[in-house]
Design a protein around this motif. Structure first.
Motif, PDB file in Angstrom:
ATOM      1  N   PHE A  20      45.746  47.743  48.030  1.00  0.00           N
ATOM      2  CA  PHE A  20      47.101  47.271  47.734  1.00  0.00           C
ATOM      3  C   PHE A  20      48.014  48.468  47.513  1.00  0.00           C
ATOM      4  O   PHE A  20      47.634  49.453  46.892  1.00  0.00           O
ATOM      5  CB  PHE A  20      47.102  46.434  46.456  1.00  0.00           C
ATOM      6  CG  PHE A  20      46.912  44.951  46.675  1.00  0.00           C
ATOM      7  CD1 PHE A  20      46.606  44.440  47.922  1.00  0.00           C
ATOM      8  CD2 PHE A  20      47.056  44.067  45.618  1.00  0.00           C
ATOM      9  CE1 PHE A  20      46.433  43.080  48.122  1.00  0.00           C
ATOM     10  CE2 PHE A  20      46.894  42.706  45.797  1.00  0.00           C
ATOM     11  CZ  PHE A  20      46.583  42.201  47.047  1.00  0.00           C
ATOM     12  N   ARG A  21      49.247  48.380  48.016  1.00  0.00           N
ATOM     13  CA  ARG A  21      50.242  49.409  47.776  1.00  0.00           C
ATOM     14  C   ARG A  21      50.746  49.309  46.326  1.00  0.00           C
ATOM     15  O   ARG A  21      50.568  48.280  45.662  1.00  0.00           O
ATOM     16  CB  ARG A  21      51.416  49.241  48.747  1.00  0.00           C
ATOM     17  CG  ARG A  21      51.008  49.185  50.205  1.00  0.00           C
ATOM     18  CD  ARG A  21      52.214  48.869  51.071  1.00  0.00           C
ATOM     19  NE  ARG A  21      52.981  47.736  50.582  1.00  0.00           N
ATOM     20  CZ  ARG A  21      52.648  46.456  50.792  1.00  0.00           C
ATOM     21  NH1 ARG A  21      51.547  46.164  51.468  1.00  0.00           N
ATOM     22  NH2 ARG A  21      53.403  45.471  50.332  1.00  0.00           N
ATOM     23  N   ASP A  23      53.827  48.980  45.269  1.00  0.00           N
ATOM     24  CA  ASP A  23      54.803  47.907  45.094  1.00  0.00           C
ATOM     25  C   ASP A  23      54.135  46.540  45.081  1.00  0.00           C
ATOM     26  O   ASP A  23      54.588  45.610  44.411  1.00  0.00           O
ATOM     27  CB  ASP A  23      55.882  47.979  46.182  1.00  0.00           C
ATOM     28  CG  ASP A  23      55.353  47.702  47.575  1.00  0.00           C
ATOM     29  OD1 ASP A  23      54.299  48.256  47.934  1.00  0.00           O
ATOM     30  OD2 ASP A  23      55.993  46.937  48.322  1.00  0.00           O
ATOM     31  N   GLN A  24      53.027  46.420  45.806  1.00  0.00           N
ATOM     32  CA  GLN A  24      52.264  45.166  45.840  1.00  0.00           C
ATOM     33  C   GLN A  24      51.625  44.896  44.471  1.00  0.00           C
ATOM     34  O   GLN A  24      51.678  43.776  43.951  1.00  0.00           O
ATOM     35  CB  GLN A  24      51.190  45.278  46.915  1.00  0.00           C
ATOM     36  CG  GLN A  24      50.833  44.004  47.631  1.00  0.00           C
ATOM     37  CD  GLN A  24      49.974  44.274  48.848  1.00  0.00           C
ATOM     38  OE1 GLN A  24      49.659  45.412  49.176  1.00  0.00           O
ATOM     39  NE2 GLN A  24      49.586  43.215  49.526  1.00  0.00           N
ATOM     40  N   TYR A  28      52.452  41.802  41.838  1.00  0.00           N
ATOM     41  CA  TYR A  28      51.437  40.899  41.272  1.00  0.00           C
ATOM     42  C   TYR A  28      51.497  40.891  39.745  1.00  0.00           C
ATOM     43  O   TYR A  28      51.379  39.836  39.109  1.00  0.00           O
ATOM     44  CB  TYR A  28      50.044  41.279  41.758  1.00  0.00           C
ATOM     45  CG  TYR A  28      49.584  40.450  42.936  1.00  0.00           C
ATOM     46  CD1 TYR A  28      49.041  39.195  42.739  1.00  0.00           C
ATOM     47  CD2 TYR A  28      49.712  40.924  44.234  1.00  0.00           C
ATOM     48  CE1 TYR A  28      48.646  38.413  43.811  1.00  0.00           C
ATOM     49  CE2 TYR A  28      49.315  40.153  45.312  1.00  0.00           C
ATOM     50  CZ  TYR A  28      48.777  38.893  45.100  1.00  0.00           C
ATOM     51  OH  TYR A  28      48.391  38.120  46.154  1.00  0.00           O
ATOM     52  N   ILE A 192      54.473  36.624  51.365  1.00  0.00           N
ATOM     53  CA  ILE A 192      55.611  37.535  51.514  1.00  0.00           C
ATOM     54  C   ILE A 192      56.193  37.278  52.904  1.00  0.00           C
ATOM     55  O   ILE A 192      55.628  37.736  53.910  1.00  0.00           O
ATOM     56  CB  ILE A 192      55.195  39.016  51.384  1.00  0.00           C
ATOM     57  CG1 ILE A 192      54.588  39.291  50.007  1.00  0.00           C
ATOM     58  CG2 ILE A 192      56.393  39.930  51.631  1.00  0.00           C
ATOM     59  CD1 ILE A 192      54.032  40.691  49.849  1.00  0.00           C
ATOM     60  N   LEU A 217      58.572  45.920  48.002  1.00  0.00           N
ATOM     61  CA  LEU A 217      58.798  44.847  47.045  1.00  0.00           C
ATOM     62  C   LEU A 217      59.528  45.325  45.796  1.00  0.00           C
ATOM     63  O   LEU A 217      60.056  44.512  45.040  1.00  0.00           O
ATOM     64  CB  LEU A 217      57.465  44.202  46.667  1.00  0.00           C
ATOM     65  CG  LEU A 217      56.711  43.542  47.829  1.00  0.00           C
ATOM     66  CD1 LEU A 217      55.355  43.037  47.374  1.00  0.00           C
ATOM     67  CD2 LEU A 217      57.527  42.414  48.440  1.00  0.00           C
ATOM     68  N   CYS A 272      48.457  36.277  50.886  1.00  0.00           N
ATOM     69  CA  CYS A 272      48.356  36.893  49.556  1.00  0.00           C
ATOM     70  C   CYS A 272      47.824  38.320  49.568  1.00  0.00           C
ATOM     71  O   CYS A 272      47.937  39.023  48.560  1.00  0.00           O
ATOM     72  CB  CYS A 272      47.485  36.025  48.645  1.00  0.00           C
ATOM     73  SG  CYS A 272      45.821  35.705  49.285  1.00  0.00           S
ATOM     74  N   ARG A 276      49.084  44.145  55.112  1.00  0.00           N
ATOM     75  CA  ARG A 276      48.141  45.257  54.948  1.00  0.00           C
ATOM     76  C   ARG A 276      48.608  46.387  55.860  1.00  0.00           C
ATOM     77  O   ARG A 276      48.590  46.250  57.068  1.00  0.00           O
ATOM     78  CB  ARG A 276      46.729  44.802  55.322  1.00  0.00           C
ATOM     79  CG  ARG A 276      46.110  43.840  54.317  1.00  0.00           C
ATOM     80  CD  ARG A 276      44.816  43.247  54.818  1.00  0.00           C
ATOM     81  NE  ARG A 276      45.059  42.268  55.870  1.00  0.00           N
ATOM     82  CZ  ARG A 276      44.096  41.542  56.445  1.00  0.00           C
ATOM     83  NH1 ARG A 276      42.841  41.708  56.073  1.00  0.00           N
ATOM     84  NH2 ARG A 276      44.386  40.670  57.377  1.00  0.00           N
TER      85      ARG A 276
END
Length: 285
Positions: A20-21, A23-24, A28, A192, A217, A272, A276
Motif C-alpha cells: 500500500f502507498r 496515501d492509501q 484507510y 476508489i 488520496l 479495496c 496497485r
C-alpha cells in the motif's frame, strides 16, 4: 541501462502488487476513524492488517494479482534507451514469476483463447502487458509507471459518451448515476473511482490510466471530493455491509475537449486494494 531497467521494472511489479502507498494507508486510517458501522470498521481494519502482512512478507495483496499495464513518460531532452520495451517486458516477466503472480494466461489460437479450450499456462510470466502507452512529461528523464489491474474492477468499468449540455454538473450527474448502479456489484469495497474524460474512447481510457498513476488520496481536487462524498451517501460500506465509507477517495484526469455536445468518460471503480501501482524515475545519462 538496459539491465538496470529490467531490474527496476521487476521490483516495481512486486512493489505495486504487495505494498500500500502512504496515501492509501492514511486513507484507510481515516476511514477506520470515521466509519460509523462496527461491521464495516472491522472489515477496514482487516484490510489494513492484510496490507501490513503483504508488505512484510512480500506477498500479493490479493489472490487476483492482476494484469500489468505500463505507462512510459519521457522528458523533452530524453531519448528512448536502447531496447527499452524488450527490457520492460523482461522485467514484467521476472516480476510476475518472483511475486508470484497468479497463472492466468489463456493458451491457444484466437478462438481457443476466447473460448478457453486449451486451458491456462502454468507460467505466471506469460500474463503479458497490453501495448505500452508512451507520452511526454515536463520533467527530465524517463518515468515508467506499473499498474496491476484486477478483474473485478474491469468487469464494472465502462467507457461511454455523455451529453454534457454545456454543464459539468450534468456530466458528473450522469457519471455518478452509473457508478451508483455498478459499485454495489463490485463487492470488494471500499473503492476508489478512477475517471478519464476526453474526446475519444482511446483518450478517455489513457487519461483514466494517468489518473491512477498520478492520483493521490492526500491531495483531492474539488471534483474528486464531490464524487467521493456522493458515493459515500449510498451507505453501502465496506464489502456492502453498510456504513459511511464506501469510497476512500477518487482519481480524476480531464484532458482536452472538442467543440461538441459529447464528452467521452472512462470509469473504473478500483477495488479495496487498488490502484496497485509503482513508479520508476530514471535520470537522464
Amino acid at each position: 541501462m538496459p539491465t538496470k531497467i529490467s531490474a527496476l521494472v521487476k521490483n516495481a511489479v512486486i512493489e505495486a502488487s504487495t505494498t500500500f502507498r502512504e496515501d492509501q494507508i492514511a486513507a484507510y486510517k481515516d476511514a477506520i476513524s470515521n466509519e460509523e458501522s462496527d461491521n464495516s470498521r472491522w472489515v477496514l481494519e482487516l484490510l489494513l492488517e492484510n496490507a501490513q502482512i503483504a508488505k512484510k512478507n512480500k506477498v500479493p495483496l490479493c489472490d487476483d494479482t492482476g494484469i500489468p499495464h505500463i505507462l512510459v513518460e519521457l522528458g523533452a531532452n530524453t531519448y528512448l534507451p536502447e531496447d527499452l520495451f524488450n527490457n520492460i517486458e523482461i522485467g514484467v516477466v521476472e516480476g510476475l514469476r518472483n511475486l508470484p503472480g497468479r497463472p492466468m494466461a489463456v493458451l491457444g489460437n484466437d478462438i481457443q483463447r476466447i473460448e478457453q479450450k486449451k486451458g491456462l499456462s502454468e507460467d505466471s510470466g506469460n500474463v503479458t502487458s497490453p501495448s505500452i502507452l508512451v507520452d511526454k512529461m515536463d520533467e527530465e528523464g524517463l518515468k515508467i509507471h506499473v499498474l496491476m489491474l484486477g478483474g473485478g474492477p474491469e468487469i464494472r468499468a465502462h467507457t461511454y459518451r455523455v451529453f454534457h449540455q454545456r454543464d459539468h454538473g450534468n456530466l458528473f450527474k450522469e457519471t455518478l448515476t452509473w457508478m451508483r448502479s455498478e459499485i454495489p456489484k463490485l463487492g470488494c469495497t471500499p473503492c476508489i473511482p478512477a475517471l478519464g474524460i476526453g474526446r475519444t474512447h482511446y483518450e478517455a481510457s489513457s487519461l483514466m490510466l494517468k489518473a491512477m498513476a498520478y492520483g493521490n488520496l492526500n491531495k483531492q481536487s474539488i471534483i474528486e471530493k464531490e464524487i467521493t462524498n456522493s458515493i459515500n451517501q449510498s451507505n453501502l460500506g465496506a464489502l456492502g455491509l453498510g456504513g459511511s465509507v464506501t469510497a476512500l477517495g477518487s482519481m480524476v484526469k480531464i484532458g482536452p475537449q472538442r467543440a461538441s455536445g459529447v464528452r467521452i468518460v472512462c470509469i473504473r471503480p478500483c477495488c479495496c486494494v487498488e490502484p496497485r501501482k509503482a513508479s520508476i524515475h530514471v535520470s537522464p545519462i
